[in-house]
Design a protein around this motif. Structure first.
Motif, short mmCIF file in Angstrom:
data_model
loop_
_atom_site.label_atom_id
_atom_site.label_comp_id
_atom_site.label_asym_id
_atom_site.label_seq_id
_atom_site.Cartn_x
_atom_site.Cartn_y
_atom_site.Cartn_z
N GLN A 157 28.25 40.89 42.43
CA GLN A 157 29.52 40.46 41.84
C GLN A 157 29.29 39.46 40.71
O GLN A 157 29.94 39.51 39.67
N ASP A 158 28.33 38.55 40.91
CA ASP A 158 28.00 37.58 39.85
C ASP A 158 27.47 38.29 38.61
O ASP A 158 27.82 37.95 37.48
N TYR A 180 33.68 40.67 54.83
CA TYR A 180 34.36 39.57 54.16
C TYR A 180 35.53 39.07 55.00
O TYR A 180 35.76 37.86 55.13
N ILE A 197 34.76 48.14 46.62
CA ILE A 197 33.55 47.87 47.41
C ILE A 197 33.61 48.66 48.71
O ILE A 197 34.69 49.04 49.16
N ASN A 234 25.54 41.59 47.84
CA ASN A 234 26.86 41.87 47.29
C ASN A 234 27.38 40.72 46.45
O ASN A 234 28.00 40.92 45.40
N GLU A 235 27.15 39.48 46.91
CA GLU A 235 27.57 38.32 46.12
C GLU A 235 26.83 38.27 44.79
O GLU A 235 27.42 37.97 43.75
N THR A 258 39.83 46.38 46.11
CA THR A 258 38.68 46.69 45.27
C THR A 258 37.97 47.96 45.74
O THR A 258 38.32 48.54 46.77
N LYS A 293 33.66 30.15 40.27
CA LYS A 293 33.63 31.14 41.34
C LYS A 293 34.81 30.95 42.28
O LYS A 293 35.11 29.83 42.70
N HIS A 310 41.79 40.45 46.03
CA HIS A 310 40.39 40.24 45.63
C HIS A 310 39.38 41.05 46.44
O HIS A 310 38.24 41.23 45.99
N LYS A 334 22.77 47.73 42.78
CA LYS A 334 23.89 48.53 43.27
C LYS A 334 23.40 49.73 44.06
O LYS A 334 23.94 50.07 45.12
N ARG A 386 30.30 40.12 36.81
CA ARG A 386 31.14 39.19 36.05
C ARG A 386 30.44 38.74 34.77
O ARG A 386 31.05 38.63 33.72
#
Length: 345
Positions: free
Chosen positions: A92-93, A157, A149, A88-89, A147, A120, A143, A37, A96
């Motif tokens: 997020q994983d 995105y 972000i 970033n992906e 957020t 996902k 989504h 991060k 979660r």
């Protein structure tokens, strides 16, 4: 100008170094959420600094040199965002997964269904079809847009989800935080105006194909597809505020015009006094399709039985009877006996 060029070179160098940091973190077997991060936030600051000096240079450039400089800046930016998107992906994983671990520790007696990780989520692409805009924007807003972000991430995105006419609509905007709101406003103005969406839904109802009367369940399938498509457009119009008696007055004739003749004739027999009752028409249409489906299914069943009976009768006609078999055997025995007697003589 020379000072600005030097400043941009330094900014590009910092972006490149921070990309290398992201790349090194992503190949680690155990990635720290805090470390990843922090690296992403540092990259965002470095990229914002590059955007700032790039804007200053663009103001100073002559028109002839501006296009070439914009192309180079865009290529560098797109290449830089490859690892940024991956980072970033991955973040997020990890987040979660962290949430799942916390939930499991707080509820050790929870069911296996509650502990299962959801698949996902993949957001839909938007190509510029007006009737699909609201669904696309609601999902994107929930989504991504709503957020925490970084804004530049939201813009990236958004660009990745646009295709065709929708992408062309904002292709002239540079990928900067300041342009994100402009891009959203342009898309909403182009595809999200309620009156335009309403027009396209009504047009889709008018342009729907009328199933041609034919035999078999294939005709029933086309009727169901027609009804489901109509219902989708009608419910979408209601969500946009197109409802009430006045709307039913013009929607009912539109729907009737797209029905097969035999169904429209049946509606004329049963719908006296309900000429503007849209809900009754939809219910009537559903029942008519169900009746047609049952009739075609029964026809297939009885047709199958008839065919089987016919085949059996035909087989019986071609097969010899027991008497015929007996006579054949008697004739063979008689011929054999006569042949033996002749040889003895």
């Amino acid at each position: 100008m020379e000072k600005l060029e030097k400043k941009r070179t330094a900014a590009k160098g910092w972006v490149t170094r921070q990309l290398k940091t992201l790349e090194d973190i992503l190949v680690k077997p155990n990635i720290s959420i805090v470390e990843l991060k922090n690296a992403i936030e540092t990259f965002d600051r470095r990229l914002a600094a590059l955007d700032e000096v790039q804007s200053e240079i663009e103001v100073e450039l002559e028109h002839e040199a501006l296009d070439e400089d914009l192309d180079k800046a865009d290529q560098f930016r797109n290449a830089a965002l490859v690892y940024w998107v991956k980072a970033n992906e991955k973040l997020q994983d990890l987040l979660r997964g962290s949430d799942d671990d916390e939930a499991r520790s707080q509820n050790s007696c929870g069911s296996s269904a509650a502990q299962a990780r959801l698949p996902k989520l993949e957001l839909p692409k938007f190509k510029g079809e007006v009737t699909e805009w609201q669904s696309f924007w609601d999902q994107f807003s929930s989504h991504i847009d709503a957020t925490d972000i970084p804004v530049i991430s939201k813009f990236s995105y958004l660009l990745s989800l646009l295709e065709g006419e929708a992408k062309v609509c904002i292709q002239g905007l540079s990928l900067t935080s300041a342009n994100y709101k402009t891009a959203c406003d342009l898309l909403k103005e182009r595809f999200g105006r309620p009156e335009r969406i309403i027009f396209h839904h009504v047009q889709a109802l008018l342009n729907g194909n009328v199933p041609v009367k034919s035999k078999g369940l294939q005709y029933v399938s086309r009727l169901w597809n027609m009804r489901d498509g109509m219902l989708t457009y009608i419910r979408s119009l209601e969500a946009l505020g197109v409802s009430g008696k006045q709307c039913e007055t013009f929607l009912t004739p539109v729907i009737l015009s797209r029905l097969p003749n035999e169904i429209r004739l049946e509606w004329a027999r049963k719908g006296a006094g309900r000429e503007c009752d849209l809900e009754w028409l939809l219910t009537f249409l559903q029942e008519e399709i169900k009746s047609t489906e049952q009739s075609e299914t029964f026809k297939n069943v009885t047709s199958g039985k008839h065919d089987s009976s016919s085949a059996l009768e035909e087989r019986k006609e071609t097969e010899p009877t027991e008497m015929e078999l007996f006579l054949d055997r008697a004739e063979i025995i008689a011929k054999s006996t006569a042949k033996k007697e002749t040889s003895l003589l």
